[in-house]
Design an enzyme around this catalytic site. Sequence first.
Site, mmCIF file in Angstrom:
data_model
loop_
_atom_site.group_PDB
_atom_site.id
_atom_site.type_symbol
_atom_site.label_atom_id
_atom_site.label_comp_id
_atom_site.label_asym_id
_atom_site.label_seq_id
_atom_site.Cartn_x
_atom_site.Cartn_y
_atom_site.Cartn_z
ATOM 1 N N LYS A 42 0.742 -1.245 -0.101
ATOM 2 C CA LYS A 42 0.063 -0.058 -0.129
ATOM 3 C C LYS A 42 0.894 1.298 0.036
ATOM 4 C CE LYS A 42 -2.908 -2.225 3.415
ATOM 5 N NZ LYS A 42 -3.208 -2.276 4.596
ATOM 6 N N ASP A 101 14.690 -0.486 0.668
ATOM 7 C CA ASP A 101 15.231 -0.734 2.245
ATOM 8 C C ASP A 101 16.437 -1.710 2.133
ATOM 9 O OD1 ASP A 101 15.803 -0.320 4.947
ATOM 10 O OD2 ASP A 101 14.142 -1.743 5.256
HETATM 11 P P1 IMP Z 1 12.607 -3.913 1.666
HETATM 12 O O1 IMP Z 1 12.251 -5.393 0.874
HETATM 13 O O2 IMP Z 1 13.448 -4.172 2.888
HETATM 14 O O3 IMP Z 1 13.412 -3.088 0.420
HETATM 15 O O4 IMP Z 1 11.343 -3.185 2.051
HETATM 16 C C1 IMP Z 1 10.646 -2.553 1.248
HETATM 17 C C2 IMP Z 1 9.388 -2.360 2.063
HETATM 18 O O5 IMP Z 1 9.446 -2.193 3.638
HETATM 19 C C3 IMP Z 1 8.814 -0.877 1.860
HETATM 20 O O6 IMP Z 1 8.111 -0.972 0.559
HETATM 21 C C4 IMP Z 1 8.094 -0.401 3.217
HETATM 22 O O7 IMP Z 1 6.606 -0.984 2.961
HETATM 23 C C5 IMP Z 1 8.855 -1.268 4.219
HETATM 24 N N1 IMP Z 1 9.669 -0.339 4.968
HETATM 25 C C6 IMP Z 1 10.948 -0.157 4.786
HETATM 26 N N2 IMP Z 1 11.736 0.926 5.546
HETATM 27 C C7 IMP Z 1 10.587 1.328 5.927
HETATM 28 C C8 IMP Z 1 10.689 2.673 6.976
HETATM 29 O O8 IMP Z 1 11.485 3.268 7.320
HETATM 30 N N3 IMP Z 1 9.248 2.960 7.123
HETATM 31 C C9 IMP Z 1 8.019 2.265 6.922
HETATM 32 N N4 IMP Z 1 7.999 1.151 5.873
HETATM 33 C C10 IMP Z 1 9.505 0.834 5.590
#
Ligand code: IMP
Length: 177
Positions: A42, A101
């Site tokens: 979302k 992230d």
């Molecule tokens: P990744 O797979 O670790 O790159 O995470 C991606 C997803 O994690 C993003 O689309 C967010 O939904 C969530 N996410 C990562 N960091 C944050 C943050 O600082 N605040 C809120 N959601 C986060």
Amino acid sequence: MESAIERVLISADEIEAHVSEVGKKISKKFAGKDPIFVGVLKGCFIFMADLMRHVNIDCSMDFMAVSSYKGTTSTGAVKINKDLNEDIEGRHVILVEDILDSGVTLHYLMNYLQVRNPASISIVTLMDKPARRKAPVYADWSCFEIPDAFVVGYGLDYNERYRNLPYIGVLKPEIYT
Ligand code: IMP
Ligand code: MG
């Protein structure tokens, strides 16, 4: 709600300026190519709504819903909760994410979509936290590079809260510890 915010990291005005710039760059690159923007729900919903108003070329849009996150720590596992409705074969796909992230989510999604033979897949993200990257994923466009802090607002949540803040804020650590 705002009492949970330690500080404003990116103001609404700064967001507007960078999002419009990125929208113009994408428009230039994909003019005449009829790209399909794929929002990753979302978290993308406010960013994508604003971005698309600065994209002035023919294009279409679709959405996927994935989950990989519980609270502030990734589970590492990605689950597809809603798949695409549109066929992407031969199309230029532009994935629209709120934040890059660890990169685990987008790495998984890119592999998942690649087998449908799109013409290309690129990534536009509102924010990039390069310090936390685990998977080899790079944004083609990033509106903001941010330090390793947990942020909320402008679509981003902590346990489904704070998505409606009009700016990006750093959450007070006592909220999640
Ligand atoms: P990744 O797979 O670790 O790159 O995470 C991606 C997803 O994690 C993003 O689309 C967010 O939904 C969530 N996410 C990562 N960091 C944050 C943050 O600082 N605040 C809120 N959601 C986060
Ligand atoms: Mg997300």
